[in-house]
Design a protein around this motif. Structure first.
Motif, PDB file in Angstrom:
ATOM      1  N   ILE A 132      43.176  27.709  42.909  1.00  0.00           N
ATOM      2  CA  ILE A 132      42.026  27.383  42.079  1.00  0.00           C
ATOM      3  C   ILE A 132      42.473  26.439  40.968  1.00  0.00           C
ATOM      4  CG2 ILE A 132      40.210  28.255  40.554  1.00  0.00           C
ATOM      5  CD1 ILE A 132      39.795  29.177  43.382  1.00  0.00           C
ATOM      6  N   THR A 153      37.329  22.882  40.017  1.00  0.00           N
ATOM      7  CA  THR A 153      36.012  23.100  39.445  1.00  0.00           C
ATOM      8  C   THR A 153      35.924  22.743  37.965  1.00  0.00           C
ATOM      9  OG1 THR A 153      34.228  24.731  39.156  1.00  0.00           O
ATOM     10  CG2 THR A 153      36.495  25.517  38.889  1.00  0.00           C
ATOM     11  N   CYS A 187      41.275  24.234  37.523  1.00  0.00           N
ATOM     12  CA  CYS A 187      40.293  24.083  36.459  1.00  0.00           C
ATOM     13  C   CYS A 187      40.458  22.699  35.830  1.00  0.00           C
ATOM     14  CB  CYS A 187      40.489  25.175  35.402  1.00  0.00           C
ATOM     15  SG  CYS A 187      39.326  25.116  34.032  1.00  0.00           S
ATOM     16  N   ILE A 229      34.207  26.749  35.869  1.00  0.00           N
ATOM     17  CA  ILE A 229      35.038  27.955  35.952  1.00  0.00           C
ATOM     18  C   ILE A 229      34.328  29.168  35.367  1.00  0.00           C
ATOM     19  CG2 ILE A 229      36.263  27.645  33.744  1.00  0.00           C
ATOM     20  CD1 ILE A 229      37.768  28.772  37.166  1.00  0.00           C
ATOM     21  N   TYR A 274      40.764  35.460  34.668  1.00  0.00           N
ATOM     22  CA  TYR A 274      40.256  35.835  35.987  1.00  0.00           C
ATOM     23  C   TYR A 274      41.399  36.144  36.955  1.00  0.00           C
ATOM     24  CZ  TYR A 274      36.023  33.536  34.185  1.00  0.00           C
ATOM     25  OH  TYR A 274      34.948  33.156  33.431  1.00  0.00           O
ATOM     26  N   SER A 307      30.911  34.438  41.629  1.00  0.00           N
ATOM     27  CA  SER A 307      30.955  33.673  42.885  1.00  0.00           C
ATOM     28  C   SER A 307      31.981  34.204  43.868  1.00  0.00           C
ATOM     29  CB  SER A 307      31.273  32.203  42.573  1.00  0.00           C
ATOM     30  OG  SER A 307      30.341  31.653  41.680  1.00  0.00           O
ATOM     31  N   PHE A 313      31.659  25.967  42.966  1.00  0.00           N
ATOM     32  CA  PHE A 313      30.963  27.029  42.239  1.00  0.00           C
ATOM     33  C   PHE A 313      29.592  26.602  41.704  1.00  0.00           C
ATOM     34  CE2 PHE A 313      35.543  28.038  41.808  1.00  0.00           C
ATOM     35  CZ  PHE A 313      35.533  29.217  42.549  1.00  0.00           C
ATOM     36  N   PHE A 326      32.966  31.493  37.990  1.00  0.00           N
ATOM     37  CA  PHE A 326      33.927  32.092  38.920  1.00  0.00           C
ATOM     38  C   PHE A 326      33.665  33.577  39.177  1.00  0.00           C
ATOM     39  CE2 PHE A 326      38.084  34.086  39.794  1.00  0.00           C
ATOM     40  CZ  PHE A 326      38.476  33.369  40.911  1.00  0.00           C
TER      41      PHE A 326
END
Length: 240
Positions: free
Chosen positions: A119, A96, A121, A99, A139, A105, A69, A102
């Motif tokens: 995903i 990532t 974090c 975040i 999210y 992206s 990201f 996010f």
């Protein structure tokens, strides 16, 4: 299996200070220009026999040599998402420290998330857990994991574990590594056990404190030592 669509990175938080990939003691120190790699199209590329370079069923660690990201890769990310969408037979792991980027992206058809995307974090300490994890849970993501690494202090993940599938923990690998205390690791494991989550102690880091004693651990033995301690909680989550 790794896929590095772009390379280059730069620090965004405390855990980046001695990054094993781009930190001051690495061969890549100073490589903070973000560039596409020759493997950009790897998920859809074919070998000489006409078969996919990444066989069906593989777990693909995605952009672990940078950050998926990172802002400088915005112009390429739509193509990367398109390749991920073309390979529903692969599980893509995206980890990532960014975040917060996010929501801006995502591909147009993301919806509630792609079934083949995990995903992750990263949180290094309590302050970053408090900052990043509420965003992470807000999210639309179907499969989530938290990576406590490099673990720089005790972390209470309990307020957010209801929305997480898995937790990975690891120490810092560097000549100047900060300590990873086994008590912090065991506390995170206990939190996962109470929440019914899988847990992976990935590596001890270069400076491992156990029973109040600090021990320097060779980089090539950090993963094996963590495994020997036998504290992983296994389950159905397909990570690594």
């Amino acid at each position: 299996m790794n896929w590095e669509p772009w390379t280059g990175c730069y620090p965004v938080s405390d855990g980046c200070s001695y990054c094993y990939f781009y930190g001051p003691f690495s061969k890549r120190f100073g490589q903070n220009t973000i560039k596409k790699t020759g493997d950009f199209d790897k998920p859809v590329a074919m070998n000489a026999k006409g078969a996919p370079k990444i066989p069906s069923g593989k777990i693909v660690a995605t952009c672990f040599g940078s950050d998926f990201f990172i802002a400088e890769a915005d112009e390429w990310r739509a193509q990367a998402w398109a390749m991920i969408r073309q390979r529903p037979d692969l599980d893509f792991l995206i980890l990532t420290k960014r975040i917060d980027r996010f929501p801006i992206s995502l591909p147009a058809d993301w919806g509630a998330g792609y079934d083949n995307v995990n995903i992750g974090c990263t949180v290094e300490n309590q302050a970053l857990a408090d900052k990043r994890l509420p965003l992470f849970l807000s999210y639309p993501i179907k499969r989530r994991f938290v990576a406590c690494g490099p673990l720089l202090g005790p972390i209470d993940l309990s307020p957010w574990l209801h929305g997480i599938n898995h937790v990975t923990v690891g120490g810092e690998t560097s000549r100047a590594a900060r300590v990873c205390d086994y008590d912090w690791v065991l506390d995170l494991r206990a939190q996962c056990e109470r929440a019914g989550l899988t847990f992976w102690f990935k590596n001890t880091g270069s400076l491992f404190r156990r029973g109040g004693v600090d021990v320097k651990v060779n980089p090539y033995k950090q993963s094996s030592l963590a495994k020997e301690l036998g504290i992983d909680i296994k389950g159905d989550v397909r990570l690594f």
